[in-house]
Write a protein that holds these residues in place. Structure first.
Motif, short mmCIF file in Angstrom:
data_model
loop_
_atom_site.label_atom_id
_atom_site.label_comp_id
_atom_site.label_asym_id
_atom_site.label_seq_id
_atom_site.Cartn_x
_atom_site.Cartn_y
_atom_site.Cartn_z
N ASN A 94 0.82 -1.21 0.00
CA ASN A 94 0.00 0.00 0.00
C ASN A 94 0.86 1.26 0.00
N ASN A 154 0.28 4.67 7.42
CA ASN A 154 -0.76 4.10 6.58
C ASN A 154 -2.14 4.58 7.01
N GLN A 279 -8.00 3.01 -1.67
CA GLN A 279 -7.97 1.93 -0.68
C GLN A 279 -8.88 0.78 -1.09
N PHE A 282 -7.23 -1.18 -3.79
CA PHE A 282 -6.16 -2.04 -3.26
C PHE A 282 -6.75 -3.30 -2.63
#
Length: 298
Positions: A94, A154, A279, A282
């Motif tokens: 990420n 993150n 996000q 991902f």
């Protein structure tokens, strides 16, 4: 340097299984290289474990400062390695895609060194405050302190929402603090101060001073303030492309897909994100990869 003699290492096998389920082509280069380095040093440690852990006694009193470099890259056993590297795998994919490979390598290097330094300062402070020299002799080893720092970063780039910890919803921005306490309660042998050090380093980065200092030391400002766009990186096939954009009907990891195709000259088939956030893209990409292997990851 001697090979570490071990029996059946279930942790290593499970880690290898996770890597192959995702696919090495889908793991950015710095993340894959860092994972490989940790596995290599687990199998072929530079020194025995007691000579790689970091403490005030060894680093400051004895002047053995190289432990700051060695301690994050060595692990107690295969399960210690497995859980740390599994956590790093998701964070690394990420963050490296968001920040770019060069900055991510820089971030890892600074976090690895600075987490150890903060750990020494905290342990030295506890020694003076509590008048107890045992704090200076506590020796820490492993990548988990760095992981807590990466977790803070993150969560900063993916604000809002909740994370379920042991079945209970926790606001994402507080998740690292809850995990810090729970890990220490459930496993008292872990280094509370080491994990706290990682959180503090992460906070120094997201609040500005550490990031600004890193940019100054690097001598450049290359648009790292714009984290909203996916970054390019070179996969193992040598083709540079974006890893995020895809549609639900087309796996982003398909060899004939729009950004990982055999013929780079072919036009992209689906150059849009189907309305998903980065996000969400991902997470959906990971699910798609695991589904291809017949394993659904919730």
């Amino acid at each position: 340097m001697r090979t570490r003699q071990r029996g059946f290492s279930l942790g290593l096998l499970l880690l290898a299984s996770q890597v192959f389920q995702i696919g090495t082509d889908n793991i950015p280069p710095a993340t894959l290289a860092t994972l490989g380095l940790n596995v290599y040093l687990f199998l072929f440690p530079v020194k025995p474990l007691l000579q790689t852990c970091v403490s005030v006694q060894h680093a400051y009193w004895d002047g053995d400062w190289h432990r700051l470099l060695l301690s994050p890259l060595h692990h107690v056993d295969d399960w210690h390695l497995y859980f740390n590297m599994l956590s790093f795998l998701w964070k690394g994919i990420n963050l490296e895609r968001r920040l770019g490979t060069a900055w991510f390598v820089y971030l890892l290097s600074v976090f690895s060194l600075l987490t150890g330094l903060v750990y020494l300062l905290l342990e030295a402070g506890l020694t003076e405050l509590m008048d107890d020299s045992s704090f200076s002799t506590q020796c820490a080893v492993g990548f988990s302190g760095v992981l807590f720092g990466l977790k803070v970063v993150n969560n900063h780039y993916n604000p809002g929402g909740v994370k379920y910890i042991m079945g209970f919803p926790v606001a994402r921005r507080y998740a690292c603090w809850v995990e810090l306490v729970l890990i220490h309660i459930l496993n008292p042998g872990t280094s509370f101060v080491g994990h706290l050090s990682g959180i503090l380093v992460g906070l120094l980065y997201i609040t500005g001073p550490l990031r600004a200092l890193m940019k100054t030391c690097a001598g450049f400002v290359s648009g790292h303030g714009n984290y909203g766009r996916p970054r390019t990186y070179y996969n193992s096939s040598g083709y540079s492309g974006y890893g995020m954009p895809y549609t639900p009907d087309t796996s982003p990891y398909d060899r004939q897909g729009p950004y990982n195709r055999v013929d780079p000259s072919a036009p992209p088939q689906h150059p849009y994100t189907a309305g998903l956030s980065e996000q969400e893209q991902f997470e959906a990409a990971i699910r798609a990869s695991l589904q291809e292997q017949g394993h659904m990851e919730d």
